[in-house]
Design an enzyme around this catalytic site. Structure first.
Site, mmCIF file in Angstrom:
data_model
loop_
_atom_site.group_PDB
_atom_site.id
_atom_site.type_symbol
_atom_site.label_atom_id
_atom_site.label_comp_id
_atom_site.label_asym_id
_atom_site.label_seq_id
_atom_site.Cartn_x
_atom_site.Cartn_y
_atom_site.Cartn_z
ATOM 1 N N GLY A 7 16.271 -10.945 3.398
ATOM 2 C CA GLY A 7 15.502 -10.196 2.403
ATOM 3 C C GLY A 7 15.729 -8.699 2.493
ATOM 4 N N ALA A 37 12.837 -11.466 5.312
ATOM 5 C CA ALA A 37 11.470 -11.900 5.003
ATOM 6 C C ALA A 37 10.840 -12.379 6.306
ATOM 7 C CB ALA A 37 11.502 -13.016 3.976
ATOM 8 N N GLU A 65 18.773 -8.111 0.505
ATOM 9 C CA GLU A 65 18.413 -8.313 -0.910
ATOM 10 C C GLU A 65 17.636 -7.109 -1.441
ATOM 11 O OE1 GLU A 65 16.692 -12.148 0.245
ATOM 12 O OE2 GLU A 65 17.955 -13.099 -1.254
ATOM 13 N N GLU A 86 20.200 -16.946 6.023
ATOM 14 C CA GLU A 86 19.236 -17.984 5.631
ATOM 15 C C GLU A 86 19.712 -19.411 5.911
ATOM 16 O OE1 GLU A 86 19.962 -15.300 3.841
ATOM 17 O OE2 GLU A 86 18.140 -14.445 2.960
HETATM 18 C C1 HXC Z 1 9.471 -12.158 11.411
HETATM 19 C C2 HXC Z 1 10.740 -10.900 12.841
HETATM 20 C C3 HXC Z 1 11.849 -10.994 11.957
HETATM 21 C C4 HXC Z 1 11.685 -11.714 10.725
HETATM 22 C C5 HXC Z 1 12.433 -9.844 13.674
HETATM 23 N N1 HXC Z 1 11.148 -10.191 13.882
HETATM 24 N N2 HXC Z 1 12.875 -10.322 12.520
HETATM 25 N N3 HXC Z 1 9.566 -11.483 12.556
HETATM 26 N N4 HXC Z 1 10.476 -12.285 10.510
HETATM 27 N N5 HXC Z 1 12.646 -11.810 9.812
HETATM 28 C C6 HXC Z 1 10.308 -9.868 15.038
HETATM 29 C C7 HXC Z 1 10.651 -10.719 16.231
HETATM 30 O O1 HXC Z 1 10.031 -11.991 16.155
HETATM 31 C C8 HXC Z 1 10.098 -9.879 17.373
HETATM 32 O O2 HXC Z 1 8.695 -10.052 17.436
HETATM 33 C C9 HXC Z 1 10.355 -8.459 16.870
HETATM 34 O O3 HXC Z 1 10.542 -8.551 15.466
HETATM 35 C C10 HXC Z 1 11.614 -7.866 17.481
HETATM 36 O O4 HXC Z 1 12.673 -8.764 17.240
HETATM 37 P P1 HXC Z 1 13.661 -9.320 18.388
HETATM 38 O O5 HXC Z 1 14.222 -10.586 17.901
HETATM 39 O O6 HXC Z 1 12.957 -9.341 19.704
HETATM 40 O O7 HXC Z 1 14.751 -8.163 18.423
HETATM 41 P P2 HXC Z 1 16.298 -8.289 18.783
HETATM 42 O O8 HXC Z 1 16.472 -9.160 20.008
HETATM 43 O O9 HXC Z 1 16.820 -6.904 18.818
HETATM 44 O O10 HXC Z 1 16.954 -9.092 17.563
HETATM 45 C C11 HXC Z 1 16.975 -8.489 16.298
HETATM 46 C C12 HXC Z 1 17.388 -9.539 15.207
HETATM 47 C C13 HXC Z 1 16.456 -10.768 15.312
HETATM 48 C C14 HXC Z 1 18.847 -9.950 15.443
HETATM 49 C C15 HXC Z 1 17.286 -8.848 13.859
HETATM 50 O O11 HXC Z 1 15.096 -10.298 15.340
HETATM 51 C C16 HXC Z 1 16.602 -11.718 14.165
HETATM 52 O O12 HXC Z 1 17.564 -12.495 14.153
HETATM 53 N N6 HXC Z 1 15.648 -11.684 13.232
HETATM 54 C C17 HXC Z 1 15.658 -12.602 12.100
HETATM 55 C C18 HXC Z 1 16.704 -12.213 11.108
HETATM 56 C C19 HXC Z 1 16.743 -13.190 9.937
HETATM 57 O O13 HXC Z 1 17.045 -14.376 10.140
HETATM 58 N N7 HXC Z 1 16.439 -12.702 8.727
HETATM 59 C C20 HXC Z 1 16.414 -13.529 7.543
HETATM 60 C C21 HXC Z 1 15.027 -14.103 7.350
HETATM 61 S S1 HXC Z 1 14.978 -15.213 5.986
HETATM 62 P P3 HXC Z 1 7.951 -10.302 18.842
HETATM 63 O O14 HXC Z 1 6.526 -10.521 18.445
HETATM 64 O O15 HXC Z 1 8.622 -11.476 19.476
HETATM 65 O O16 HXC Z 1 8.182 -9.001 19.585
HETATM 66 C C22 HXC Z 1 14.911 -14.253 4.625
HETATM 67 C C23 HXC Z 1 14.748 -14.990 3.334
HETATM 68 C C24 HXC Z 1 14.445 -14.065 2.179
HETATM 69 O O17 HXC Z 1 14.980 -13.079 4.705
HETATM 70 C C25 HXC Z 1 13.959 -14.830 0.987
HETATM 71 C C26 HXC Z 1 12.560 -15.317 1.061
HETATM 72 C C27 HXC Z 1 12.087 -15.930 -0.217
#
Ligand code: HXC
Length: 258
Positions: free
Chosen positions: A108, A63, A111, A131
């Site tokens: 997400g 998400a 999921e 998360e």
């Molecule tokens: C918003 C995201 C994102 C996310 C990546 N991006 N994941 N933006 N939400 N979940 C964006 C980054 O900010 C970045 O934007 C661009 O995508 C590229 O990502 P990088 O981090 O630069 O790439 P990389 O170094 O290759 O790392 C990839 C990654 C990392 C390991 C996947 O992006 C990451 O850890 N993302 C978050 C993963 C996560 O925690 N997901 C769970 C979210 S909570 P910019 O603008 O800087 O280029 C969830 C809850 C669900 O899902 C339920 C809700 C109710």
């Protein structure tokens, strides 16, 4: 412009989440657009859905954290409920759905993949529910679907540690059905979809419904449900042709969904 691309060819609907600059993170617009595209799938009578993410790196990286960061508890609950309603719609779609997981499949994203019937992954895919490292729980059904899919013990490990797992481990624990080299993933998914399209649609839909409903109930109720779906196939043109072709030792003519 929709953030979920939709293509329909030969009965196969391909849905592509199209926010590669954010690794296809799910914001409210993606969720709303996905919901609308699912309505199209039904209206167009697609026979199978392939769901994937745009770009080279990611299925869905979760998400959208930038959208969630400043939510109040009430707003966060509403965001979770929006996602859950769309994922449930996907899960309940009458036709089979295949997640084509071409990279990051986190939070997400995992999921979303679990709301599909079948998961196929590229060898570089990475799975996890990170998360707890963000100070939240899973919120689009992860605490519920993961345990149902891979068992409570492994689900607890993944959800409580927030550790990612690679495609090989995802395969070994049954989180995904198969793993392919990156360039072979989409062709393999399309072949699987084509195999399903060629089968009798009434039987395919009834099989999915019996499975989905039966898995939520006790075995006797599930078997009773199956008997109803089994019976409902009989008398259809496709059942008559399918069985007649077998008895006449020939291939059936293409099924008509009748
Ligand atoms: C918003 C995201 C994102 C996310 C990546 N991006 N994941 N933006 N939400 N979940 C964006 C980054 O900010 C970045 O934007 C661009 O995508 C590229 O990502 P990088 O981090 O630069 O790439 P990389 O170094 O290759 O790392 C990839 C990654 C990392 C390991 C996947 O992006 C990451 O850890 N993302 C978050 C993963 C996560 O925690 N997901 C769970 C979210 S909570 P910019 O603008 O800087 O280029 C969830 C809850 C669900 O899902 C339920 C809700 C109710």
């Amino acid at each position: 412009m929709s953030l979920v691309n939709y293509e329909l060819a030969d009965g196969i609907a391909t849905l592509t989440i199209n926010r590669p600059e954010a690794l296809n993170a799910l914001n409210s617009q993606v969720l709303t657009d996905l919901s609308e595209v699912l309505d199209k799938v039904v209206a167009d009578k697609a026979r199978v859905v392939l769901l994937t993410g745009a770009g080279e790196k990611s299925f869905v990286a979760g998400a959208d954290i930038s959208e969630m960061a400043s939510l109040t508890p009430r707003e966060a609950q509403a965001f979770g409920e929006l996602g859950n309603s769309v994922f449930r719609k996907l899960e309940r779609l009458p036709v089979p759905t295949i997640a084509v997981i071409n990279g990051f499949c986190l939070g997400g994203g995992n999921e979303l993949a679990m709301s599909c019937d079948i998961r196929l992954a590229s060898a570089n895919a990475l799975f996890g529910q990170p998360e707890v490292g963000l100070g939240i729980t899973a919120g689009f059904g992860g605490t519920q679907r993961l345990a149902r899919l891979i068992g409570v013990g492994l689900a607890k490990e993944i959800l409580l540690t927030g550790r990612n797992i690679d495609a090989a481990r995802a395969l070994s624990i049954g989180l995904v059905n198969a793993v392919y080299e990156k360039e072979e993933l989409l062709p393999a998914a399309q072949k699987m979809a084509t195999d399903i399209v060629r089968k009798a649609p009434i039987a395919v839909r009834a099989t999915k419904a019996a499975l989905n409903l039966g898995i939520q109930t006790d075995i006797d109720s599930g078997i009773a449900l199956e008997a109803v779906y089994f019976g409902s196939c009989f008398g259809s043109e496709d059942q008559i042709e399918g069985m007649t072709a077998f008895l006449e030792k020939r291939k059936p003519t293409p099924f008509q969904d009748k």
